[in-house]
Design an enzyme around this catalytic site. Structure first.
Site, PDB file in Angstrom:
ATOM      1  N   ASP A 289      44.876  35.176  43.620  1.00 14.93           N
ATOM      2  CA  ASP A 289      45.396  34.775  42.320  1.00 14.93           C
ATOM      3  C   ASP A 289      46.193  35.895  41.670  1.00 14.93           C
ATOM      4  O   ASP A 289      46.186  37.047  42.122  1.00 14.93           O
ATOM      5  CB  ASP A 289      44.241  34.360  41.407  1.00 14.93           C
ATOM      6  CG  ASP A 289      43.545  33.113  41.910  1.00 14.93           C
ATOM      7  OD1 ASP A 289      44.229  32.088  42.071  1.00 14.93           O
ATOM      8  OD2 ASP A 289      42.321  33.168  42.161  1.00 14.93           O
TER       9      ASP A 289
ATOM     10  N   TYR B 112      35.632  41.536  49.724  1.00 11.72           N
ATOM     11  CA  TYR B 112      36.324  41.865  48.486  1.00 11.72           C
ATOM     12  C   TYR B 112      35.636  43.062  47.847  1.00 11.72           C
ATOM     13  O   TYR B 112      34.420  43.259  48.004  1.00 11.72           O
ATOM     14  CB  TYR B 112      36.267  40.687  47.505  1.00 11.72           C
ATOM     15  CG  TYR B 112      37.225  39.560  47.800  1.00 11.72           C
ATOM     16  CD1 TYR B 112      38.494  39.535  47.210  1.00 11.72           C
ATOM     17  CD2 TYR B 112      36.872  38.517  48.642  1.00 11.72           C
ATOM     18  CE1 TYR B 112      39.375  38.495  47.470  1.00 11.72           C
ATOM     19  CE2 TYR B 112      37.745  37.474  48.905  1.00 11.72           C
ATOM     20  CZ  TYR B 112      38.993  37.469  48.308  1.00 11.72           C
ATOM     21  OH  TYR B 112      39.873  36.439  48.571  1.00 11.72           O
TER      22      TYR B 112
ATOM     23  N   TYR C  24      35.327  45.035  43.978  1.00 11.54           N
ATOM     24  CA  TYR C  24      35.649  44.967  42.546  1.00 11.54           C
ATOM     25  C   TYR C  24      35.321  46.315  41.927  1.00 11.54           C
ATOM     26  O   TYR C  24      34.208  46.806  42.027  1.00 11.54           O
ATOM     27  CB  TYR C  24      34.868  43.853  41.850  1.00 11.54           C
ATOM     28  CG  TYR C  24      35.450  43.540  40.486  1.00 11.54           C
ATOM     29  CD1 TYR C  24      36.445  42.578  40.345  1.00 11.54           C
ATOM     30  CD2 TYR C  24      35.058  44.249  39.351  1.00 11.54           C
ATOM     31  CE1 TYR C  24      37.027  42.318  39.122  1.00 11.54           C
ATOM     32  CE2 TYR C  24      35.636  43.994  38.122  1.00 11.54           C
ATOM     33  CZ  TYR C  24      36.620  43.032  38.006  1.00 11.54           C
ATOM     34  OH  TYR C  24      37.207  42.793  36.790  1.00 11.54           O
TER      35      TYR C  24
END
Length: 281
Positions: free
Chosen positions: A58, A115, A117
């Site tokens: 995104d 992922y 973060y």
């Protein structure tokens, strides 16, 4: 007349990008997007290709490793494209390698992703990390509440396992069991931390909802019971979607028999910038 698809050579591209420059991966009327920029660069070197990525990130999400399937004309080669393409790519988008695999599809061959973060729990975010890490103390939805890494790490560990994560992703993504293989917290120094989430696949916004909600519970703004109920039964909770700029698609995994990239390349990606958001300390 263009050659038929059957006469084209399938190749796998490993690309990286800084998401703040683009309006997401997928092509859309209002750009720029990663897909449109990459397709334009490919056209400029004689490859009128339609891309098939491992998945679509995104707006604002970065990628250390995004894998894209492309087909070349029979007279072209992976080695030639690897040399021709980098000078045509815009700032913030780069190429780590082009490989010619066998029986490979960037999305359907994938067996998992990781992922990461990044966020600041104490002190000030350094200038080089500011565009790539959430400053927890400055996030309005967390109301400047203190978050301890021990508390956050425990909450993330409790999310590991195979379950329906419907409380943590957009309803537009298919509802099905997904496996979060590991969710661990790592100190990078100076109050900067990263959560590493590894799984067989993730729904849209799943990582951001998991991280935002875990931070909100760790800050004492939601009861832990609501977090556990959301995990175990899918019960909705008043979490929040963590900002995109802290998130990096770190790695796309493939079974060894079809993986186009070596273990050495995965550990030390050729052509990858060493500064944030790809630097690991």
């Amino acid at each position: 007349m263009l050659p038929s698809i059957s006469k084209r050579i399938p190749v796998a591209l490993w690309i990286w990008y800084r998401g703040g420059i683009f309006r997401g991966f997928q092509r859309q009327p209002e750009g720029p997007t990663v897909q449109s920029a990459l397709e334009e660069a490919l056209r400029s070197v004689g490859v009128p290709a339609t891309l098939m990525p491992s998945g679509r990130t995104d707006r604002g999400v970065h990628a250390r490793m995004q894998v894209v399937s492309v087909r070349l004309e029979a007279g072209d080669s992976a080695e030639s494209l690897e040399k021709r393409l980098p000078p045509r790519l815009p700032p913030g988008l780069g190429l780590c390698g082009v490989r010619r695999p066998t029986s490979f599809h960037a999305q359907w061959s994938a067996c998992g992703k990781e992922y990461r973060y990044r966020f600041q729990l104490g002190g000030a975010v350094t200038p080089e990390w500011a565009p790539y890490a959430l400053d927890v103390s400055a996030e309005p939805l967390l109301q400047a509440r203190a978050v301890t890494p021990e508390r956050l790490a425990a909450l993330l560990r409790s999310a590991e396992g195979t379950r329906d994560f419907i409380a943590f992703h957009e309803k537009s993504s298919p509802r099905k069991p997904r496996t979060l293989e590991s969710a661990t917290l790592h100190a990078l120094g100076g109050g900067l931390y990263e959560a590493r989430l590894r799984g067989d696949g993730f729904a849209r916004y799943q990582i951001r909802y998991l991280m935002g909600s875990a931070l909100k519970v760790a800050a004492g703004l939601l009861p832990e019971e609501a977090w556990l109920a959301a995990l175990e039964t899918g019960q909705a909770m008043e979490g929040f979607k963590a900002p995109a700029h802290g998130l990096v698609l770190w790695e796309v995994r493939y079974p060894p028999q079809v993986d186009p990239f070596t273990a050495g390349e995965r550990l030390h990606p050729p052509g990858l910038p060493l500064e944030p958001p790809f630097h690991i300390g």
